[in-house]
Scaffold this motif. Structure first.
Motif, mmCIF file in Angstrom:
data_model
loop_
_atom_site.group_PDB
_atom_site.id
_atom_site.type_symbol
_atom_site.label_atom_id
_atom_site.label_comp_id
_atom_site.label_asym_id
_atom_site.label_seq_id
_atom_site.Cartn_x
_atom_site.Cartn_y
_atom_site.Cartn_z
ATOM 1 N N ARG A 138 -3.041 5.218 1.445
ATOM 2 C CA ARG A 138 -2.539 5.740 2.721
ATOM 3 C C ARG A 138 -3.407 5.252 3.881
ATOM 4 N NH1 ARG A 138 2.611 7.188 1.960
ATOM 5 N NH2 ARG A 138 2.878 8.801 0.368
ATOM 6 N N LEU A 139 -4.714 5.131 3.654
ATOM 7 C CA LEU A 139 -5.599 4.621 4.696
ATOM 8 C C LEU A 139 -5.339 3.152 4.951
ATOM 9 C CD1 LEU A 139 -9.028 6.280 3.716
ATOM 10 C CD2 LEU A 139 -7.496 6.935 5.584
ATOM 11 N N ASP B 40 0.801 -1.216 0.000
ATOM 12 C CA ASP B 40 0.000 0.000 0.000
ATOM 13 C C ASP B 40 0.839 1.274 0.000
ATOM 14 O OD1 ASP B 40 -2.565 -1.343 0.123
ATOM 15 O OD2 ASP B 40 -2.047 -1.890 2.168
ATOM 16 N N ALA C 85 -4.110 7.281 -4.181
ATOM 17 C CA ALA C 85 -3.080 7.516 -3.169
ATOM 18 C C ALA C 85 -3.706 7.648 -1.789
ATOM 19 C CB ALA C 85 -2.280 8.771 -3.510
ATOM 20 N N HIS C 86 -4.824 8.372 -1.706
ATOM 21 C CA HIS C 86 -5.507 8.577 -0.427
ATOM 22 C C HIS C 86 -5.972 7.243 0.153
ATOM 23 C CE1 HIS C 86 -8.027 10.345 2.668
ATOM 24 N NE2 HIS C 86 -9.073 9.655 2.203
ATOM 25 N N ASN C 87 -6.589 6.410 -0.677
ATOM 26 C CA ASN C 87 -7.069 5.107 -0.212
ATOM 27 C C ASN C 87 -5.916 4.225 0.255
ATOM 28 O OD1 ASN C 87 -9.754 5.715 -0.704
ATOM 29 N ND2 ASN C 87 -9.704 4.908 -2.798
ATOM 30 N N ALA D 287 0.676 4.251 -2.839
ATOM 31 C CA ALA D 287 0.463 5.671 -2.535
ATOM 32 C C ALA D 287 1.563 6.524 -3.141
ATOM 33 C CB ALA D 287 0.403 5.871 -1.024
ATOM 34 N N GLU E 16 0.729 9.152 -6.150
ATOM 35 C CA GLU E 16 0.959 10.585 -5.944
ATOM 36 C C GLU E 16 1.834 11.164 -7.055
ATOM 37 O OE1 GLU E 16 2.576 10.719 -2.026
ATOM 38 O OE2 GLU E 16 0.617 10.595 -1.039
ATOM 39 N N MET F 106 -4.982 10.802 -7.172
ATOM 40 C CA MET F 106 -4.988 11.321 -5.809
ATOM 41 C C MET F 106 -5.925 10.495 -4.926
ATOM 42 S SD MET F 106 -2.804 13.585 -5.191
ATOM 43 C CE MET F 106 -3.423 14.019 -3.558
ATOM 44 N N LYS F 107 -7.066 10.075 -5.485
ATOM 45 C CA LYS F 107 -7.979 9.204 -4.741
ATOM 46 C C LYS F 107 -7.314 7.857 -4.450
ATOM 47 C CE LYS F 107 -12.431 11.055 -6.329
ATOM 48 N NZ LYS F 107 -13.661 10.775 -7.142
#
Length: 364
Positions: free
Chosen positions: A352-353, A318, A348-350, A322, A326, A345-346
């Protein structure tokens, strides 16, 4: 009549061989392996000694792979239900199995093995072996983005290695700790650790080159691509680094730094070598990374970028997803494609979570 060697004497010799492996004493380890092989060929059947030999031989092959790139493909061949296996051997089985999973990039499986080994750690009466356990457990948690857990294990390993005067292993711990600070958005602290380690590690070309690479990664995270380029090239000047899997990774890192500076022709040269290296070493992460660079910087084909991200998803990487997403978002935005930029970006955000979630299955 063939003179046989008593199993307990062979066991003692394997212990000596194992100690050389833990201390990274390459030449004595090679000599002791040959001696053990000669002795064990005359030994009467003994499951316990053969199990011990198989485990230590695997660890030996891991050590040898650092020096001979043609011996990098090795597997652990031992059944868990080896007869008459005592608690120390059972510990070693789980630990070495974890190492096997780690080097094959199966990090979630590796952490399961290390958990089982940790339950038997009390039977280990060797500080160097205990420190090596902490080192690898720290490494696998680092790769799973569990930075606080990783730093705890790594600091324990560093304390023991420092007390034992195992300088090379101590520096390895410092490299990972510096990486943790970088991932926790404190690159200046990470850089300070690396620069301090660099001053004392020159006698150890393997870790010296790894520090240079880590410094390059530090600068690359800050988008100081010219400084990153300098560090990567310095690392690749050392044969001990260039002709290993880490050298292939550094060639990839260098090509990426060069692409981001617009040095397309030079970047392409290093990229081709990195791609060959990733295939040669069967490295899943860097095979995917090369596909990503091919799509983003060479062919302008975002289908390849998506395929690279999908490959990393299959490996549960993961953080890497990310990082690449990015970069894809940044390049897309700079090219005026806001739709693609938002998509990545979405992603990458997911990622990171997800990267902060281990899952219950990993604590079996």
């Amino acid at each position: 009549m063939i003179n046989t060697v008593r199993p307990e004497l062979i066991g003692a010799k394997i212990v000596e061989w194992h100690s050389c492996i833990v201390s990274k004493s390459y030449e004595p380890a090679v000599l002791l392996k040959e001696e053990v092989q000669q002795q064990i060929s005359t030994m009467a059947k003994n499951d316990k000694i053969m199990a011990y030999y198989s485990l230590v031989e695997f660890k030996h092959n891991m050590l040898v792979s650092r020096y001979n790139k043609n011996e990098s493909d090795y597997t652990l061949e031992l059944v868990e239900e080896a007869t008459e296996i005592d608690n120390m051997l059972r510990y070693l089985y789980y630990f070495v199995s974890g190492q096997s999973e780690y080097v094959q990039e199966r990090y979630r499986s590796a952490v399961k093995m290390f958990r089982k080994a940790e339950r038997l750690l009390e039977y280990v009466n060797d500080e160097a072996e205990e420190a090596e356990f902490y080192l690898y457990t720290g490494l696998v948690n680092y790769r799973l983005n569990q930075y606080l857990i990783a730093s705890s294990y790594m600091e324990q390993a560093e304390v023991i290695f420092k007390r034992l005067h195992y300088k090379e292993q101590e520096v390895n711990c410092q490299i990972v700790l510096a990486g943790i600070y970088q991932e926790l958005h404190n690159p200046s602290k990470g850089e300070k650790i690396l620069l301090d380690a660099l001053k004392t590690s020159e006698p150890f070309p393997v870790v010296y080159s790894l520090i240079l690479r880590a410094l390059g990664l530090n600068k690359q995270s800050l988008r100081k691509f010219d400084e990153a380029e300098t560090y990567f090239k310095q690392a690749l000047e050392l044969t001990e680094h260039k002709e290993t899997v880490f050298g292939a990774k550094t060639m990839y890192n260098l090509s990426n730094a060069l692409f981001n500076q617009g040095k397309h022709e030079e970047a392409l040269s290093f990229f081709q070598m990195a791609k060959v290296g990733a295939t040669y070493y069967k490295n899943h992460e860097y095979t995917a990374r090369c596909l990503f660079v091919e799509g983003l910087h060479i062919n302008n084909d975002y289908n390849l970028v998506d395929t690279a991200i999908e490959l990393l998803e299959k490996e549960g990487m993961d953080f890497e997803i990310a990082e690449l997403a990015e970069e894809a978002a940044r390049i897309s935005e700079e090219g005026g494609n806001t739709t693609l930029a938002l998509k990545y970006m979405k992603a990458a955000h997911n990622a990171r979570l997800y990267q902060n979630t281990l899952g219950d299955d990993q604590f079996v």
